[in-house]
Motif scaffolding. Structure first.
Motif, PDB file in Angstrom:
ATOM      1  N   ARG A 132      80.382  67.824 164.519  1.00 15.89           N
ATOM      2  CA  ARG A 132      80.255  68.049 165.968  1.00 15.89           C
ATOM      3  C   ARG A 132      79.109  69.009 166.266  1.00 15.89           C
ATOM      4  NH1 ARG A 132      85.755  69.048 165.853  1.00 15.89           N
ATOM      5  NH2 ARG A 132      85.373  71.155 166.637  1.00 15.89           N
ATOM      6  N   ARG A 133      78.996  70.052 165.455  1.00 11.26           N
ATOM      7  CA  ARG A 133      77.892  70.996 165.645  1.00 11.26           C
ATOM      8  C   ARG A 133      76.558  70.308 165.388  1.00 11.26           C
ATOM      9  NH1 ARG A 133      79.317  74.164 162.079  1.00 11.26           N
ATOM     10  NH2 ARG A 133      77.857  73.595 160.432  1.00 11.26           N
ATOM     11  N   GLN A 134      76.512  69.452 164.370  1.00  5.45           N
ATOM     12  CA  GLN A 134      75.278  68.734 164.060  1.00  5.45           C
ATOM     13  C   GLN A 134      74.893  67.780 165.186  1.00  5.45           C
ATOM     14  OE1 GLN A 134      73.319  68.925 160.788  1.00  5.45           O
ATOM     15  NE2 GLN A 134      72.078  68.390 162.562  1.00  5.45           N
ATOM     16  N   LEU A 135      75.877  67.158 165.812  1.00  2.89           N
ATOM     17  CA  LEU A 135      75.598  66.244 166.912  1.00  2.89           C
ATOM     18  C   LEU A 135      75.033  66.979 168.127  1.00  2.89           C
ATOM     19  CD1 LEU A 135      78.710  63.898 166.653  1.00  2.89           C
ATOM     20  CD2 LEU A 135      76.312  63.198 166.447  1.00  2.89           C
ATOM     21  N   LEU A 136      75.505  68.205 168.366  1.00  7.36           N
ATOM     22  CA  LEU A 136      74.946  68.985 169.473  1.00  7.36           C
ATOM     23  C   LEU A 136      73.481  69.333 169.204  1.00  7.36           C
ATOM     24  CD1 LEU A 136      77.946  71.375 170.245  1.00  7.36           C
ATOM     25  CD2 LEU A 136      77.211  69.350 171.523  1.00  7.36           C
ATOM     26  N   ILE A 137      73.154  69.636 167.946  1.00  5.39           N
ATOM     27  CA  ILE A 137      71.759  69.863 167.576  1.00  5.39           C
ATOM     28  C   ILE A 137      70.961  68.575 167.737  1.00  5.39           C
ATOM     29  CG2 ILE A 137      70.212  70.476 165.668  1.00  5.39           C
ATOM     30  CD1 ILE A 137      72.459  72.238 164.558  1.00  5.39           C
ATOM     31  N   PHE A 138      71.606  67.459 167.377  1.00 10.16           N
ATOM     32  CA  PHE A 138      70.964  66.148 167.463  1.00 10.16           C
ATOM     33  C   PHE A 138      70.539  65.828 168.898  1.00 10.16           C
ATOM     34  CE2 PHE A 138      71.576  61.437 167.861  1.00 10.16           C
ATOM     35  CZ  PHE A 138      70.523  61.048 167.053  1.00 10.16           C
ATOM     36  N   LEU A 139      71.305  66.296 169.873  1.00  6.28           N
ATOM     37  CA  LEU A 139      70.975  66.052 171.274  1.00  6.28           C
ATOM     38  C   LEU A 139      69.647  66.681 171.676  1.00  6.28           C
ATOM     39  CD1 LEU A 139      74.463  66.473 172.986  1.00  6.28           C
ATOM     40  CD2 LEU A 139      73.131  64.372 172.767  1.00  6.28           C
ATOM     41  N   ILE A 140      69.241  67.744 170.959  1.00  2.00           N
ATOM     42  CA  ILE A 140      67.953  68.382 171.239  1.00  2.00           C
ATOM     43  C   ILE A 140      66.810  67.400 170.980  1.00  2.00           C
ATOM     44  CG2 ILE A 140      66.393  70.250 170.541  1.00  2.00           C
ATOM     45  CD1 ILE A 140      68.891  71.876 169.821  1.00  2.00           C
ATOM     46  N   ALA A 141      66.997  66.533 169.983  1.00  2.00           N
ATOM     47  CA  ALA A 141      66.002  65.496 169.711  1.00  2.00           C
ATOM     48  C   ALA A 141      66.178  64.303 170.632  1.00  2.00           C
ATOM     49  CB  ALA A 141      66.103  65.048 168.250  1.00  2.00           C
ATOM     50  N   LEU A 142      67.416  63.941 170.905  1.00  2.00           N
ATOM     51  CA  LEU A 142      67.692  62.710 171.638  1.00  2.00           C
ATOM     52  C   LEU A 142      67.233  62.751 173.096  1.00  2.00           C
ATOM     53  CD1 LEU A 142      69.024  59.932 171.821  1.00  2.00           C
ATOM     54  CD2 LEU A 142      71.191  61.085 172.286  1.00  2.00           C
ATOM     55  N   ILE A 143      67.574  63.813 173.809  1.00  2.00           N
ATOM     56  CA  ILE A 143      67.299  63.855 175.255  1.00  2.00           C
ATOM     57  C   ILE A 143      65.808  63.791 175.565  1.00  2.00           C
ATOM     58  CG2 ILE A 143      67.537  65.250 177.339  1.00  2.00           C
ATOM     59  CD1 ILE A 143      70.250  66.207 176.227  1.00  2.00           C
ATOM     60  N   PRO A 144      64.957  64.631 174.947  1.00  2.00           N
ATOM     61  CA  PRO A 144      63.518  64.515 175.240  1.00  2.00           C
ATOM     62  C   PRO A 144      62.935  63.173 174.803  1.00  2.00           C
ATOM     63  CG  PRO A 144      64.009  66.623 174.219  1.00  2.00           C
ATOM     64  CD  PRO A 144      65.228  65.773 174.069  1.00  2.00           C
ATOM     65  N   ALA A 145      63.408  62.638 173.678  1.00  2.00           N
ATOM     66  CA  ALA A 145      62.873  61.374 173.177  1.00  2.00           C
ATOM     67  C   ALA A 145      63.171  60.229 174.143  1.00  2.00           C
ATOM     68  CB  ALA A 145      63.450  61.069 171.795  1.00  2.00           C
ATOM     69  N   VAL A 146      64.410  60.140 174.595  1.00  2.00           N
ATOM     70  CA  VAL A 146      64.782  59.091 175.541  1.00  2.00           C
ATOM     71  C   VAL A 146      64.056  59.287 176.868  1.00  2.00           C
ATOM     72  CG1 VAL A 146      66.693  58.107 176.865  1.00  2.00           C
ATOM     73  CG2 VAL A 146      67.010  58.647 174.446  1.00  2.00           C
ATOM     74  N   THR A 147      63.862  60.541 177.265  1.00  2.00           N
ATOM     75  CA  THR A 147      63.119  60.821 178.496  1.00  2.00           C
ATOM     76  C   THR A 147      61.683  60.300 178.403  1.00  2.00           C
ATOM     77  OG1 THR A 147      64.458  62.794 178.925  1.00  2.00           O
ATOM     78  CG2 THR A 147      62.338  62.639 180.065  1.00  2.00           C
ATOM     79  N   LEU A 148      61.040  60.519 177.269  1.00  2.00           N
ATOM     80  CA  LEU A 148      59.680  60.034 177.067  1.00  2.00           C
ATOM     81  C   LEU A 148      59.622  58.506 177.131  1.00  2.00           C
ATOM     82  CD1 LEU A 148      58.464  62.425 174.231  1.00  2.00           C
ATOM     83  CD2 LEU A 148      57.517  62.268 176.543  1.00  2.00           C
ATOM     84  N   ILE A 149      60.655  57.836 176.599  1.00  2.00           N
ATOM     85  CA  ILE A 149      60.699  56.375 176.651  1.00  2.00           C
ATOM     86  C   ILE A 149      60.788  55.911 178.110  1.00  2.00           C
ATOM     87  CG2 ILE A 149      61.970  54.313 175.960  1.00  2.00           C
ATOM     88  CD1 ILE A 149      60.527  55.780 173.670  1.00  2.00           C
ATOM     89  N   TYR A 168      58.612  62.563 167.918  1.00  2.00           N
ATOM     90  CA  TYR A 168      59.451  63.723 168.212  1.00  2.00           C
ATOM     91  C   TYR A 168      60.890  63.493 167.749  1.00  2.00           C
ATOM     92  CZ  TYR A 168      62.062  67.277 170.706  1.00  2.00           C
ATOM     93  OH  TYR A 168      62.912  68.313 170.995  1.00  2.00           O
ATOM     94  N   ASP A 169      61.419  62.306 168.017  1.00  2.00           N
ATOM     95  CA  ASP A 169      62.790  61.982 167.638  1.00  2.00           C
ATOM     96  C   ASP A 169      62.978  62.094 166.131  1.00  2.00           C
ATOM     97  OD1 ASP A 169      65.400  61.213 167.831  1.00  2.00           O
ATOM     98  OD2 ASP A 169      65.019  59.240 168.663  1.00  2.00           O
ATOM     99  N   LEU A 170      62.058  61.477 165.382  1.00  2.00           N
ATOM    100  CA  LEU A 170      62.167  61.503 163.918  1.00  2.00           C
ATOM    101  C   LEU A 170      62.012  62.922 163.383  1.00  2.00           C
ATOM    102  CD1 LEU A 170      60.036  58.336 162.997  1.00  2.00           C
ATOM    103  CD2 LEU A 170      62.517  58.513 163.113  1.00  2.00           C
TER     104      LEU A 170
END
Length: 378
Positions: free
Chosen positions: A124-141, A162-164
């Motif tokens: 769960r903690r790792q997934l919250l960190i993962f959101l730091i990559a996900l939100i900006p990446a999807v926004t750029l798309i 950025y996502d990778l």
């Protein structure tokens, strides 16, 4: 691996086909870059669900239901790949539909993972960190889809990188991913390699589907099938088993780290190499009876695709501890060096040269491996 996982992966077969179609229709270096960006986005969605299914059985009714929703979103994204950069006349805006479907796949993935990991605080903690990559990446798309043109290309490329990158750094910091089954992980990735190789087989038929069979087509088809078999051998003869053994030998964190580096990341290069090679095969088969030079586009797709595949196997081999994968590096260099020759000879000759070079290197590697094994036993 469950039958539902195999069924889930079939939507990605269609996505691979659509990526090849985009490359073939644009028939340019920019078109290949556009298609590889799309391939990377689709690959990253597949990777996310492969991590979930390694931690929880996909046979559970809840997982099957939610993954079915993801399949629908993946299929919609794949449908829009031909107009992901240029909206076709009529209907909804293609780039926006692709971006929306892609975002839906990613949101469903994170939501499902949070449910699966509800009792695992580390994940769960790792997934919250993962959101730091996900939100900006999807926004750029999304922003890229709205702007269109050259801005879309570079924003999507930036979003992908950025996502990778952010996911890799976040994984090293969080140390929370889990990879319980080494066997399942290796088998799942081996299957997706097979599915991508299937695209190279399909490419043979696509190139000559409406042509009467003649000696040129028969020779070209034979050479193309042999090339696909050589790519299969290059992955499964030594590397697939070595990867599984390396995963099995590691503890929890090291296994997850190797699973990400050697499979989630390095396998993208392997898959991309197969898809680009399939483009080269299709282009050669379309003109297999021509006496004119193959040309730089087809020659680069064929030679550079094999070189990309070989380079991916070098990285994978080094990560899983295969000693000195020298011949794979030689294969990449030789195929790149052969591009000028492939470009000036007829398409059938280019196929035969590519098969001959790849086959000679495979035979040499096999002989060196047998010699090393004999010396080790003695």
């Amino acid at each position: 691996m469950t039958t539902f996982e195999l069924f889930f992966d079939l939507v990605y077969v269609f996505a691979f086909t659509q990526v090849s179609r985009l490359m073939a229709e644009t028939h340019s270096a920019i078109g290949i870059l556009q298609a590889l960006i799309i391939l990377s986005l689709m690959w990253w969605t597949w990777v996310g669900y492969s991590w979930i299914s390694n931690q929880a059985s996909a046979d559970q009714p809840f997982l099957r239901t939610v993954m079915t929703l993801a399949m629908i979103a993946v299929f919609i994204a794949a449908l829009t790949i031909p107009e992901a950069y240029e909206d076709l006349e009529g209907g909804w805006n293609g780039p926006i539909v692709f971006a929306t479907a892609y975002a839906a796949v990613r949101i469903i993935h994170v939501t499902l993972y949070l449910v699966v990991a509800r009792e695992d605080s580390g994940v769960r903690r790792q997934l919250l960190i993962f959101l730091i990559a996900l939100i900006p990446a999807v926004t750029l798309i999304f922003v890229g889809a709205l702007l269109g043109g050259q801005a879309q290309l570079w924003l999507w490329l930036a979003g992908m990188i950025y996502d990778l990158g952010a996911t890799w750094v976040g994984s090293a910091l969080g140390r929370g991913w889990r990879l319980p089954s080494a066997e399942h992980w290796a088998e799942r990735h081996g299957l997706v390699v097979i599915l991508a190789l299937g695209e190279s087989i399909v490419a043979i038929g696509v190139g000559v589907a409406r042509e009467p069979v003649d000696p040129f087509i028969m020779l070209g088809a034979a050479a193309s099938v042999v090339l696909s078999v050589l790519l299969w051998w290059s992955y499964f003869a030594r590397l697939a088993a070595a990867g599984e053994h390396a995963l099995t030998a590691r503890d929890e964190y090291a296994r997850a780290r190797l699973g990400a580096d050697a499979y989630s990341y390095a396998h993208f290069v392997i898959i991309a190499g197969i898809i680009v090679t399939a483009l080269g095969i299709e282009d050669a088969m379309k003109h297999v009876g021509d006496a004119e030079p193959f040309g730089w586009f087809g020659a680069t797709a064929l030679g550079a695709g094999i070189a990309m595949f070989a380079g991916g196997t070098v990285v994978f081999a080094l990560l899983v501890g295969v000693r000195r994968p020298i011949m794979r590096a030689v294969e990449a260099v030789v195929l790149l060096a052969a591009l000028p020759v492939l470009a000036v000879v007829p398409p059938l000759a280019a196929l035969v040269i590519a098969v001959t070079l790849t086959g000679a290197i495979a035979l040499t590697e096999s002989a060196l491996h047998r010699r090393a094994e004999a010396m080790r036993r003695s």
